[in-house]
Design an enzyme around this catalytic site. Structure first.
Site, PDB file in Angstrom:
ATOM      1  N   SER A   1       0.912  -1.372  -0.184  1.00 26.99           N
ATOM      2  CA  SER A   1      -0.022  -0.184  -0.171  1.00 26.99           C
ATOM      3  C   SER A   1       0.819   1.154  -0.096  1.00 26.99           C
ATOM      4  O   SER A   1       1.927   1.211   0.469  1.00 26.99           O
ATOM      5  CB  SER A   1      -0.894  -0.074   1.292  1.00 26.99           C
ATOM      6  OG  SER A   1      -1.178   1.230   1.356  1.00 26.99           O
TER       7      SER A   1
ATOM      8  N   LYS B   1       2.469  -2.971   6.867  1.00 27.47           N
ATOM      9  CA  LYS B   1       2.491  -3.002   5.495  1.00 27.47           C
ATOM     10  C   LYS B   1       4.212  -2.755   5.223  1.00 27.47           C
ATOM     11  O   LYS B   1       4.686  -3.746   4.699  1.00 27.47           O
ATOM     12  CB  LYS B   1       1.939  -1.979   4.411  1.00 27.47           C
ATOM     13  CG  LYS B   1       0.464  -2.349   4.235  1.00 27.47           C
ATOM     14  CD  LYS B   1       0.240  -3.644   3.542  1.00 27.47           C
ATOM     15  CE  LYS B   1      -1.487  -3.963   3.284  1.00 27.47           C
ATOM     16  NZ  LYS B   1      -1.695  -5.285   2.692  1.00 27.47           N
TER      17      LYS B   1
ATOM     18  N   TYR C   1      -1.515   0.854  10.160  1.00 24.42           N
ATOM     19  CA  TYR C   1      -1.931  -0.087   9.105  1.00 24.42           C
ATOM     20  C   TYR C   1      -0.675   0.234   8.121  1.00 24.42           C
ATOM     21  O   TYR C   1      -0.231  -0.975   7.805  1.00 24.42           O
ATOM     22  CB  TYR C   1      -3.099   0.466   8.717  1.00 24.42           C
ATOM     23  CG  TYR C   1      -3.590  -0.021   7.000  1.00 24.42           C
ATOM     24  CD1 TYR C   1      -3.016   0.689   5.899  1.00 24.42           C
ATOM     25  CD2 TYR C   1      -3.739  -1.465   6.955  1.00 24.42           C
ATOM     26  CE1 TYR C   1      -3.316   0.206   4.717  1.00 24.42           C
ATOM     27  CE2 TYR C   1      -4.018  -1.770   5.428  1.00 24.42           C
ATOM     28  CZ  TYR C   1      -3.679  -0.990   4.465  1.00 24.42           C
ATOM     29  OH  TYR C   1      -3.792  -1.479   3.107  1.00 24.42           O
TER      30      TYR C   1
HETATM   31  P1  NAD Z   1     -10.932  -6.866   2.650  1.00 25.21           P
HETATM   32  O1  NAD Z   1     -11.124  -6.365   3.953  1.00 25.21           O
HETATM   33  O2  NAD Z   1     -12.209  -6.381   1.678  1.00 25.21           O
HETATM   34  O3  NAD Z   1     -10.336  -8.082   2.339  1.00 25.21           O
HETATM   35  C1  NAD Z   1      -9.392  -8.703   3.065  1.00 25.21           C
HETATM   36  C2  NAD Z   1      -9.881 -10.165   3.412  1.00 25.21           C
HETATM   37  O4  NAD Z   1      -8.935 -10.764   4.329  1.00 25.21           O
HETATM   38  C3  NAD Z   1     -11.189 -10.035   4.147  1.00 25.21           C
HETATM   39  O5  NAD Z   1     -11.881 -11.140   3.469  1.00 25.21           O
HETATM   40  C4  NAD Z   1     -10.923 -10.693   5.440  1.00 25.21           C
HETATM   41  O6  NAD Z   1     -11.907 -11.691   5.865  1.00 25.21           O
HETATM   42  C5  NAD Z   1      -9.779 -11.444   5.283  1.00 25.21           C
HETATM   43  N1  NAD Z   1      -8.875 -11.881   6.403  1.00 25.21           N
HETATM   44  C6  NAD Z   1      -8.516 -10.729   7.226  1.00 25.21           C
HETATM   45  N2  NAD Z   1      -7.582 -11.145   8.333  1.00 25.21           N
HETATM   46  C7  NAD Z   1      -7.721 -12.709   7.952  1.00 25.21           C
HETATM   47  C8  NAD Z   1      -7.121 -13.889   8.763  1.00 25.21           C
HETATM   48  N3  NAD Z   1      -6.190 -13.488   9.664  1.00 25.21           N
HETATM   49  N4  NAD Z   1      -7.140 -14.881   8.051  1.00 25.21           N
HETATM   50  C9  NAD Z   1      -7.831 -15.235   7.046  1.00 25.21           C
HETATM   51  N5  NAD Z   1      -8.565 -14.279   6.245  1.00 25.21           N
HETATM   52  C10 NAD Z   1      -8.101 -12.896   6.917  1.00 25.21           C
HETATM   53  O7  NAD Z   1      -9.833  -5.679   2.070  1.00 25.21           O
HETATM   54  P2  NAD Z   1      -9.337  -5.584   0.485  1.00 25.21           P
HETATM   55  O8  NAD Z   1      -9.776  -3.947   0.163  1.00 25.21           O
HETATM   56  O9  NAD Z   1      -9.947  -6.498  -0.319  1.00 25.21           O
HETATM   57  O10 NAD Z   1      -7.991  -5.367   0.385  1.00 25.21           O
HETATM   58  C11 NAD Z   1      -7.237  -6.637   0.305  1.00 25.21           C
HETATM   59  C12 NAD Z   1      -5.771  -6.304   0.156  1.00 25.21           C
HETATM   60  O11 NAD Z   1      -5.361  -5.066  -0.482  1.00 25.21           O
HETATM   61  C13 NAD Z   1      -5.331  -5.846   1.680  1.00 25.21           C
HETATM   62  O12 NAD Z   1      -4.060  -6.499   1.769  1.00 25.21           O
HETATM   63  C14 NAD Z   1      -5.361  -4.437   1.757  1.00 25.21           C
HETATM   64  O13 NAD Z   1      -4.340  -4.086   2.569  1.00 25.21           O
HETATM   65  C15 NAD Z   1      -4.468  -4.227   0.466  1.00 25.21           C
HETATM   66  N6  NAD Z   1      -4.925  -2.704  -0.050  1.00 25.21           N
HETATM   67  C16 NAD Z   1      -6.228  -2.511  -0.209  1.00 25.21           C
HETATM   68  C17 NAD Z   1      -6.661  -0.997  -0.469  1.00 25.21           C
HETATM   69  C18 NAD Z   1      -8.033  -0.580  -0.699  1.00 25.21           C
HETATM   70  O14 NAD Z   1      -8.387   0.527  -0.477  1.00 25.21           O
HETATM   71  N7  NAD Z   1      -8.999  -1.495  -0.481  1.00 25.21           N
HETATM   72  C19 NAD Z   1      -5.583  -0.211  -1.037  1.00 25.21           C
HETATM   73  C20 NAD Z   1      -4.275  -0.720  -1.001  1.00 25.21           C
HETATM   74  C21 NAD Z   1      -3.953  -2.143  -0.576  1.00 25.21           C
HETATM   75  C1  WQD Z   2     -10.379   9.164   0.007  1.00 26.54           C
HETATM   76  C2  WQD Z   2     -10.514  10.807   0.244  1.00 26.54           C
HETATM   77  C3  WQD Z   2     -10.971  11.484   2.243  1.00 26.54           C
HETATM   78  C4  WQD Z   2     -14.882   9.581   2.485  1.00 26.54           C
HETATM   79  C5  WQD Z   2      -7.954   4.246   1.518  1.00 26.54           C
HETATM   80  C6  WQD Z   2      -8.518   2.804   2.060  1.00 26.54           C
HETATM   81  C7  WQD Z   2      -7.619   2.384   3.185  1.00 26.54           C
HETATM   82  C8  WQD Z   2      -6.136   2.420   2.770  1.00 26.54           C
HETATM   83  C9  WQD Z   2      -5.721   3.942   2.411  1.00 26.54           C
HETATM   84  C10 WQD Z   2      -4.896   0.974   1.795  1.00 26.54           C
HETATM   85  C11 WQD Z   2      -9.834  11.183   1.325  1.00 26.54           C
HETATM   86  C12 WQD Z   2     -12.331  11.759   1.583  1.00 26.54           C
HETATM   87  C13 WQD Z   2     -13.988  10.420   2.153  1.00 26.54           C
HETATM   88  C14 WQD Z   2     -15.817  10.567   2.948  1.00 26.54           C
HETATM   89  C15 WQD Z   2     -14.486  12.284   2.313  1.00 26.54           C
HETATM   90  N1  WQD Z   2      -6.017   1.294   1.886  1.00 26.54           N
HETATM   91  N2  WQD Z   2     -13.600  11.427   1.943  1.00 26.54           N
HETATM   92  N3  WQD Z   2     -15.725  11.815   2.663  1.00 26.54           N
HETATM   93  O1  WQD Z   2      -8.852   7.544   3.245  1.00 26.54           O
HETATM   94  O2  WQD Z   2      -7.385   7.417   1.073  1.00 26.54           O
HETATM   95  O3  WQD Z   2      -8.111   5.293   2.415  1.00 26.54           O
HETATM   96  O4  WQD Z   2      -6.693   4.143   1.134  1.00 26.54           O
HETATM   97  O5  WQD Z   2      -3.776   0.612   1.662  1.00 26.54           O
HETATM   98  O6  WQD Z   2      -7.856   1.057   3.545  1.00 26.54           O
HETATM   99  O7  WQD Z   2      -9.666   3.275   2.525  1.00 26.54           O
HETATM  100  O8  WQD Z   2      -9.754   6.485   1.282  1.00 26.54           O
HETATM  101  O9  WQD Z   2     -12.133   6.575   0.276  1.00 26.54           O
HETATM  102  O10 WQD Z   2     -11.717   7.062   2.865  1.00 26.54           O
HETATM  103  O11 WQD Z   2     -10.782   8.786   1.327  1.00 26.54           O
HETATM  104  O12 WQD Z   2     -14.380  13.782   2.375  1.00 26.54           O
HETATM  105  O13 WQD Z   2     -17.009  10.201   3.307  1.00 26.54           O
HETATM  106  O14 WQD Z   2     -11.942  11.168   0.318  1.00 26.54           O
HETATM  107  O15 WQD Z   2     -10.722  12.652   3.342  1.00 26.54           O
HETATM  108  O16 WQD Z   2      -9.461  12.717   1.000  1.00 26.54           O
HETATM  109  P1  WQD Z   2      -8.415   6.883   1.972  1.00 26.54           P
HETATM  110  P2  WQD Z   2     -11.274   7.153   1.474  1.00 26.54           P
END
Ligand code: NAD
Ligand code: WQD
Length: 373
Positions: free
Chosen positions: A152, A186, A182
């Site tokens: 991330s 990572k 978080y």
């Molecule tokens: P999510 O929470 O939807 O999916 C994560 C999954 O992992 C869930 O289904 C949860 O049940 C499972 N999980 C968590 N802990 C576990 C454990 N101990 N054992 C087995 N299963 C477990 O999240 P996502 O948005 O799909 O993200 C997937 C990956 O991508 C994560 O590693 C997250 O950090 C990374 N990521 C997400 C975003 C985002 O904005 N969604 C951005 C960058 C990176």
């Molecule tokens: C986006 C922008 C808020 C909601 C995400 C993932 C998190 C992590 C980092 C993995 C920001 C603004 C949002 C709202 C708002 N992922 N906002 N009103 O905070 O970038 O975090 O990336 O590595 O798991 O969630 O995403 O969609 O919450 O916010 O103004 O109701 O929108 O301030 O600037 P964020 P977000």
């Protein structure tokens, strides 16, 4: 012979898209999840696209023993929606590795809410680091050393984003000063994988992304109408459907076109392509000098668009796509928020021949098709 890939955390928002993509790209996927932050509805969705269910195991990475039955964890409601008898329940990670000869692991299983990590740091360190090490131990025990790690942009020091000339070769600079637990989980895991590639022959595609926006128009996954989204786009869409009254914009004091804060929103379909390209890159035959330690590899890529979009720009695009007003109010910022987060994706463009192609408008059009059903 099909390559067999273990996908952890697959029922989540991102992982479930990957199952479909890799199955359609002729890989066999085996999927484990403990359903702590997802639902088995993903299996329904996948079956509607693939016409079959991949092998799913209810595995909690946090135990080498069998996890407690879902009923004891109050998750029994999650199994009402499918013919759950087809699901293999309560397996340990080792039992799954014993059953399959995995070629690769894609590790998505993570607790990922930034705000929650600030409230429960030790739970995040335990779930995301301690038990990821367990996964790596089992991988090494079964000689599975290829991994795509879903990292991330939260590993980056906020100074990376202050340099608009993109002078940072961001894949290598400024990743020590994380801004929340978080991001720390990572960053630490990345360092562990870097060492495993140097000393234990692991081959790692370490992919950093930040704001995936789901745009798979065929996504028919169930959503609890009472679900209040954390992220910007689903919140905007629920305002557009009048399920929520107005968007709360978390402050406006950043020198963007409208003073609201900026992110790099990437379509999940582009993200999938970046994972497939990185898989091909890491699996391409590498010269490994005979007699030396098993040749490991550690490649880091930003899978980004390289375009900063402010909150109100997103609102404007949503208004254009949905033909709805989408009202909002300015409220206090979130304590953990960074004002601007986007970097350059040049290394992935050059080395993976990959770049994001789907426009923000097209992503929102696909999302709207789902929310407006
Ligand atoms: P999510 O929470 O939807 O999916 C994560 C999954 O992992 C869930 O289904 C949860 O049940 C499972 N999980 C968590 N802990 C576990 C454990 N101990 N054992 C087995 N299963 C477990 O999240 P996502 O948005 O799909 O993200 C997937 C990956 O991508 C994560 O590693 C997250 O950090 C990374 N990521 C997400 C975003 C985002 O904005 N969604 C951005 C960058 C990176
Ligand atoms: C986006 C922008 C808020 C909601 C995400 C993932 C998190 C992590 C980092 C993995 C920001 C603004 C949002 C709202 C708002 N992922 N906002 N009103 O905070 O970038 O975090 O990336 O590595 O798991 O969630 O995403 O969609 O919450 O916010 O103004 O109701 O929108 O301030 O600037 P964020 P977000």
């Amino acid at each position: 012979m099909k390559k067999t890939i273990l996908i952890t955390g697959w029922t989540g928002y991102i992982g479930s898209h990957w199952v479909v993509a890799f199955e359609q790209a002729w890989y066999k996927t085996v999927i484990v999840d403990n359903l702590v932050n997802s639902s088995l509805k993903s299996l329904d969705w996948i079956e509607k696209i693939l016409w079959y269910k991949p092998d799913f195991y209810n595995v909690d990475l946090r135990t080498s023993l069998q996890p407690s039955p879902l009923e004891e964890r109050g998750q029994v409601e999650k199994i009402n929606y499918i013919d759950w008898k087809e699901v293999k329940w309560n397996f340990s990670l080792e039992e799954v590795f014993k059953k399959y000869g995995f070629d690769w692991v894609i590790h998505f299983a993570w607790l990922k809410a930034v705000w929650e990590s600030c409230e429960k740091p030790l739970e995040y360190f335990d779930n995301n680091i301690v038990w990821t090490i367990k996964l790596f131990e089992v991988m090494e025990k079964f000689w599975v050393k290829n991994i795509i790690f879903s990292s991330s942009a939260t590993v980056y020091d906020s100074r990376v984003y202050e340099d608009k000339n993109f002078s940072w070769a961001v894949e290598t600079d400024l990743t020590w000063n994380t801004t929340n637990p978080y991001g720390t989980t990572k960053f630490i895991t990345e360092q562990i994988l870097r060492d495993l590639s140097s000393f234990s022959g692991f081959r790692v595609a370490n992919l950093r992304y930040f704001n995936p926006i789901w745009a798979h128009e065929s996504w028919v996954i169930w959503e609890d109408p009472a679900w209040i989204p954390n992220n910007l786009l689903p919140y905007i869409m629920k305002v557009a459907t009048w399920e929520l009254e107005k968007l709360k914009v978390f402050w406006w004091d950043y020198p963007t076109i409208d003073w609201t804060w900026v992110r790099d929103y990437i379509d999940v379909v582009d993200l999938i392509e970046g994972h497939l390209k990185s898989y091909e890159k890491i699996t391409s035959p590498q010269p490994s000098p005979l007699g030396e330690r098993e040749q490991g590899q550690f490649e880091v890529y930003n899978l980004w668009v390289g375009r900063g979009i402010s909150v109100l720009e997103m609102v404007e695009v949503a208004r254009k796509v949905t033909w709805k007003e989408i009202s909002y109010e300015i409220v206090e910022r979130r304590s953990w928020d960074l004002a601007e987060v986007y970097c350059n994706p040049n290394k992935a463009k050059k080395e993976l021949n990959w770049e994001a192609k789907i426009s923000l408008e097209d992503s929102l059009k696909n999302s709207w098709k789902f929310y407006n059903k």
